[in-house]
Scaffold this active site. Structure first.
Site, PDB file in Angstrom:
ATOM      1  N   CYS A  97       0.807  -1.219   0.000  1.00  0.00           N
ATOM      2  CA  CYS A  97       0.000   0.000   0.000  1.00  0.00           C
ATOM      3  C   CYS A  97       0.842   1.272   0.000  1.00  0.00           C
ATOM      4  CB  CYS A  97      -0.965   0.005   1.192  1.00  0.00           C
ATOM      5  SG  CYS A  97      -0.201  -0.348   2.784  1.00  0.00           S
ATOM      6  N   HIS A 140      -2.575   6.844   3.806  1.00  0.00           N
ATOM      7  CA  HIS A 140      -1.139   6.975   4.050  1.00  0.00           C
ATOM      8  C   HIS A 140      -0.666   8.325   3.502  1.00  0.00           C
ATOM      9  CE1 HIS A 140      -1.196   2.947   5.323  1.00  0.00           C
ATOM     10  NE2 HIS A 140      -0.518   2.344   4.380  1.00  0.00           N
TER      11      HIS A 140
END
Lengths: 384, 384, 384, 384
Positions: free
Chosen positions: B171, B273
C-alpha cells in the site's frame, strides 16, 4: 556572583535565601505553565514574578491560568498575583532573570523593554532568533555563542551593563540538532540533511490546533516551520567569526556549506516531536551505523561538565529496539531534558538515517531556556 | 470474451446475466471486506464465492465476518455461505477471477493452488511480489507488465492455459509510485528518491495495531515495509527485457540506476497513508515545481484510456492549498481510487519535494486488484 | 510480625534486610508491569520472584516483557529471570506474599495452587471475587472483610495456616464505590445507584482493544462489566453476618436492599475511568449537594489511620471547577491512588449526581492489591 | 403550492426550474457546510444565497470557507459569492426559505430580521427554542407543533403573512428523543428519564474544542447542555393546549409530569453522539425489552407518510449485536438521517435502558432543519 567549580558541581549551592529571583513572561500560556512546573523545584531559581496580558493581570495565578499540566499548580505559585509584562512593575524589579514564554505577536516589544531595563532575558519566542547580535542557543549544543552577549550589550543604545536577550531554538530544530551536533563533533562536517518531522499538537500552544483539524488526521504543513529548521540549523551549528570591522558575526556554517531540507507535519500526538533524519557527511567513507551509534551515546555536552543542574545525565539515549523511540513511551525520560535516537541505519540516498524523539515542551522549550540561564550564571554572564 | 472498444468505453457493457463470477479469498478480513464493498456494485463482476479460514467456513457471511466497514454488508452478500479456500469447492469452480485478500501466512499455498486450477488470481498478498514470473502491477502505472503472464503460464509445471497470478504492490509503494511514474513519463529518469511515510492503522489489518501502542503515539517502524518500498519501486518502474536465454525478465530500472531510501512510520490515523517524498531527476536542470505540478495534474494512465470502470477520473489530484492533502479530508475523494499530491516545492538537498496521500485500503489494496482484473479483461488475458 | 502503632505510622519500618519478599504472577502483562513499577520503590516489599507463562519463563524480564510503561523497567528488575507460575519454584518459595496480575483464563488454578502452598495471594483476577469465602476488598472501603480469612483457611481442605486469597474489585467498581462508601458512612444507606462508565482502553489489558475498534469511536459494551459492577457493589458495601450454622457470610447489603444499574462504555482514553453516578438515599430529605461535597472531601478510610504506606493523603479529591475531573489531567494525581469527584449536583430523577474519575491501573488494579497486602500485614493476617 | 399525495410520494416532483430558492445563514460554519452538502443535491431546494459575517462577505464561497467536509465543495456552490446576513440583500430576496446555521451570539437579531422580512426561517440556533410562540421541532417527533405558526405570525408586530421561525432541537436532545417519542406512542407516558451522553467534538463547531483539551480525555461537562436536554424534552414531547385567553401554549408534558436528568460528556469522537438512556414508564407493568425493541423498530413518523424526501426509510434502526451502535460504524447509515438504538435491556433502577446513536451534524442539526422545511411545504405553511 562568582561560581567556583565545587559549587557548580553541586546543584544545591547556596541556601534558600540565596536563590535567584526569576520572572516569567507569558506565565499563563503553555510554555509559561511548563516554566512554572520546572522552576517550582529548581535548586537555584525562585519564581518571584509572573507576567501575562492585561486580561490576567491582577488575578491570582490559579484563577488567571487555564492550567493544563498533569500535575497541580505548585502551591508556591497558586496564589501569586499576575502582573502586566512591564519591567517597571515592582515584582519584576526584584528579579534578575526573566524567562519569556510570550507569543511572537507581543514578544518583540516586551522582551526589548526588559533588556533595556537591564534584565537577562531568556526567550522561547522566535522574534530575535535571526538578530545578528542575539545568540540562538541549544544548550546541549552551542553555549559558546553566549560570547556574543558583550557585543550585544555594547552596541545597544544606550549600552547595557547587564541586560541582554538569549533565545532558544524552535522546538523541532532543538530536537534533531543535538544528534547532528554530536555527529559533527565526532566525524567532522555534515554537508546535507533531510529531516521529516511528525510534530505534537502541544507545539502549537493553547488553544492551538482545533481537534476537528487533527483527529484521525495528519496536517502536512506548519507555517514557517521548515524555514525555521533550515535557517536555525546553520546559525546554531556555525561558529562566530570576526568581520573586517572587527565585529563578531555568526558564520552560518560557512566553512563547510550545509544544505538542509525539512518537511514538517502535525500528527495527533500530545507531546513529543518525532523526526526522521538522514545525513551526508563530508568525510568519505562515512562512518558506519555502529560508529554513529557509539558517537551519539558518548556525546557529552559542555553544559554537563559545567554543572548545570537541569542538564540530563544522558544527552542522547540511543535505543537498540527496532521500534523506538516512541513519543508516548520515551518523552518523559529524564523529564524530557534529553533526546532519544533510534533506528540508526544506512541510507540508500545519503549516508546514515535515524529517528529522533524530543519532548517539545521540555528540551524543546522551557528546559532549554532554563539551562541557558544556568549556563549564563556558570559563565558569569549573569551575576548572582 | 472479446471486448471491443465501444464496450470498454461503457462500464455497463453486457447485461446482468453476463457479469463475470468472481471469488474472494480472505473474505472476512479487512481487505476482503473492502473487496466486497467495492465489488457489490461493480458493473462487470458478480461476487459468487467467498473463501475464508475453516473457522468461518460453513457460516453465512454476516455471522462469519466481524464487519468493520462504515456501510452495512451488501444485502447480496449477507447470507452467502463462506467456503474453505479450496479451488475444488463448487462455488469457486463457477468463478473466472479470484481476488485474494489473504494474509501472507497462508496466501502462498492457496494462491498457487488456485493458479494451478486455472484461475486468474489477483492478489494483495506479498508472497509472489518478488517472483520473477509474476507481474507486480500498480494499475495506474505499469500495466504493460501483464505481458509477463504468457511466460508465467508456459513455465508452470504443468503449463497453464488460463491460470496465473498477478499481485499488486504494497500500500505504501502504490501511493507514492503513481506521481513518481508521472514524473518519469514527463521528465525522464529519476535517480534518487527519499520517502518518509506516515501510515494509517488500517494498513496493518484487523486486529492489527493494539490501541495501547498507537494512541497518542507514533511507531517509527513497520516490519519489512522500508525494504518493500525500496525493492518494489524498482520492479514496477523498470521495464521487461530479454535475457540471453530468450526469457523475459524484469530489469529493475537497470537502464538508469535508481536509489530509493524509505523511512516508515505508523501514525494514529484510521485510513490514508501520507508520504513525504523528495526526488532527484537525472535531467539537469531539473523541472521547476510548477512544471511538476502541471505534469502530475496532466497524468493520464493507460487504464483510463482502455476504459477500466474502476479507474478514477483524476489519477492525481494536485492541491494548491498549502496544508493539503490531509487523510481525513481527502482520502475518500473518488472513493479513494486516485491519489492526492500537494506542497510541490523545491528541495534543498535533492530537486523537488511534495506530499502524497493515498487511501491504503482502496487504491493501496482492493481497488488496485480490481483495476488489474479489469485491465486483464480489456487486454484479453482473462477471457470473459 | 507484630506491628506496633509507631511502626505503622512510619512507612519505613524496619531496615532493608527486613523487607518482605514478594512474587508477581503475570509479571509481563499490563497489571504485572504496574505492580513492578509500584513495588520497585515500596518501603516494605521487595520484588523477589516473577512469574509468567511458559513462553516467558527462563528469560530475563526485559526480554520477556513488552514493556509499555512510560518509565523504564526498574534496574532491580531488568535482569530478573522469569519463572513459571508454580509455587514450588525456589524463588517463589522464598516469598511471603504473592501479587497476581494473571488473566482470568489461568488465574483460577494457579492462584488456588499458591494458596494451598500457604502463600498469601492478593489477586486482581475476577475468578474468586464471587467465592463466598474470599474477601473482595476495595482497600479504601471495606478492609474489615479481611475477617473472613480465618474461615477461608479453616474450611480449606486441608486447612491452611497462612495461605489465603484476597481479591480486589473490578476497576470500574473500585472507582465509583469509594465515594459511594463515603456517602453511606455519612448519610446512611443508599437505595439506588445509576452509573454510566466511560472506560479507558488500558482496562482491557494488552493487546486488548484493537485500534481500529476504538479510534474515533465509543464501544457501548464491555462483556460482563455491568454485571460485575452491580454484583460486586453489594458484596463490598454489605457486611458480614453469621448464618444459622455459625458460618460467616457476606450479607450483600441485605439490611437495606440496594439496586444498582450500570451502563458501561469503552472510550478512546488511555488511562482513567470516568463514571457518571446518580444515587438515591434512603434518608428523606436527602443531603444537599454541599453536604455531599463536604462528606466526600472529609472521607478518611481506616487504611489511612492504620498507616498503609500506599494509601493516598486524599482518598477523594473534590473538584469545584465545573469541568473536572478529567482523565488526562487528573489521573496521575497522588500516583493514581485516590479518586477524584466533581460536578456534585442535584439529580432530577434520583437525589444527587456526580462524576468520578479513577485511575484504573492504579487504584483500580495494582495499587489496591498492594494496599490490601499492607492492611493484611498491619492487621497481623500476614506475619512478616 | 398545493402538494398532492402523488407528488409527495415522489421526491422528484416538479422540474428543475420549479425548485425553491433557499438561503443559508452562517454558510461558512460547520452547520452551514453541512447544509450545503445536503442541499446541493436536494430534489426540491436550490441553494441561491449564502450569508456569513462581514469578514467573508464579498468573497467566493471556496475562499471564504475553511471547508472541513470529506467531500469537495459542490461545484454549484464553489463560486457563489457570500453576502452579509441581511434580508435586504438581493440574493436573499429571491429566496423563499432561509436555513440558519448561525452562532447563538448573532442568531437572535438576524433571524428576527429575516422573519420580519417575511422569510420562513428554519434555525439550528438555540436563541428561540424557549420562545412560547416558536415551535421547537424534531421532525421525526412533533411536527404537529407547526400549528403554532399562525399565532406566531398573528402576534408579531406588525403581523406577518409568511414570515416565521421554526427551530430544531439541540443535537443531543434530537437523538435520544426519537426513541423516547416512539416509546410514548406505543406504551403511554414516560415519567422519568436518565440520560448520559458521550458527545462528539463536531457538536462544538469549529474551531470548537482545542485538541489539547480532548485528546486522550473526556470532558464531563458541556456548558448549558444538560439544561437544554431537560427543558427541550418537555416542550417537544408535550402537546399544545389553549389557555384561558384562548391562546395556544406548549404544555410541557403537563398532563403527565416527566422528570429528566441529563449528564453530558464530550468524548474524543469526531461525529456521532452516543447516549445511554434509562426510562421509567407510567404503565405497570412496564413493557419488556422485546416489546420495546419491536416498538422502536416499527416506529413510523408522520414525516415519512407525508412524503418528506429527506426522511430516512428507517427512523430507528434497532441493533441486535451486543456492542452496537457505535459512532464510527453507524453514524453514516442513511446519511445520518435516522438514529440507531441498541442494547435494549432491563434497568435495575428504572424500567428499561438502551443506547442511542445519532449523527449530531445530520439528524442532530442540518437534516432536521431541512425536513422541517419539507414538512412546512407539505403542510402548506410555506407556499412554493
Amino acid at each position: 556572583m562568582s561560581v567556583d567549580t565545587s559549587a557548580a558541581q553541586s546543584p544545591t549551592i547556596g541556601v534558600v535565601q540565596d536563590k535567584i529571583n526569576v520572572g516569567i513572561l507569558g506565565a499563563t500560556g503553555t510554555v509559561g505553565q511548563r516554566f512554572i512546573t520546572l522552576l517550582s523545584s529548581h535548586p537555584w531559581f525562585k519564581i518571584h514574578a509572573l507576567g501575562a496580558s492585561s486580561r490576567s493581570a491582577g488575578k491570582p495565578y490559579h484563577s488567571a491560568a487555564s492550567w493544563k499540566q498533569t500535575t497541580p499548580i505548585p502551591s508556591s505559585v497558586r496564589e501569586l498575583i499576575v502582573h502586566p509584562c512591564d519591567p517597571t512593575e515592582p515584582h519584576f524589579r526584584e528579579c534578575t532573570i526573566i524567562f519569556s514564554g510570550l507569543d511572537a505577536e507581543v514578544a518583540g516589544d516586551i522582551e526589548a523593554a526588559f533588556r533595556t531595563a537591564e534584565f537577562a532575558v531568556f526567550s522561547n519566542a522566535k522574534n530575535y532568533r535571526r538578530d545578528p547580535l542575539v545568540p540562538l542557543i541549544v544548550p546541549l549544543v552551542n553555549n559558546p555563542h553566549l560570547a556574543m552577549i558583550p557585543q550585544q550589550q555594547a552596541l545597544h543604545n544606550p549600552p547595557l551593563k547587564k541586560g541582554f536577550i538569549v533565545t532558544n531554538a524552535n522546538c523541532s530544530t532543538t530536537g534533531y540538532i543535538i544528534p547532528i551536533a554530536a555527529l559533527e563533533k565526532s566525524f567532522g562536517p555534515i554537508e546535507a540533511i533531510m529531516v521529516t518531522t511528525l510534530q505534537a499538537i502541544s507545539g502549537a500552544g493553547y488553544p492551538g490546533v482545533p481537534s476537528l483539524d487533527i483527529f484521525d488526521n495528519v496536517i502536512p504543513y506548519i507555517s514557517g516551520e521548515e524555514e525555521k529548521i533550515e535557517w536555525e540549523t546553520l546559525k546554531i551549528l556555525g561558529g562566530i567569526t570576526e568581520n573586517d570591522d572587527g565585529l563578531k558575526v555568526f558564520d552560518m556554517h560557512a566553512s563547510h556549506p550545509l544544505r538542509v531540507s525539512a518537511s514538517c507535519n502535525r500528527v495527533p500526538v500530545i507531546d513529543g516531536h518525532t523526526e526522521c533524519v538522514s545525513v551526508r557527511f563530508a568525510r568519505r567513507p562515512p562512518p558506519s551505523p555502529q560508529q554513529v551509534r557509539e558517537a551519539l551515546a558518548a556525546y557529552t555536552p559542555d553544559a554537563q561538565a559545567l554543572g548545570c543542574p537541569s542538564v540530563p545525565r544522558h544527552a542522547i539515549t540511543v535505543h537498540e529496539e527496532p521500534d523506538r523511540p516512541q513519543p508516548r513511551l520515551d518523552r518523559y525520560y529524564q523529564e524530557g531534558a534529553g533526546v532519544s535516537v533510534g533506528r540508526v541505519r544506512q541510507c540508500q540516498v545519503l549516508d546514515i538515517k535515524f529517528v529522533v524523539l524530543a519532548n517539545n515542551v521540555s528540551i524543546g522549550a522551557a528546559t532549554s531556556s532554563i539551562i541557558n540561564a544556568e549556563l549564563a550564571i556558570l559563565r558569569d554572564i549573569v551575576s548572582r
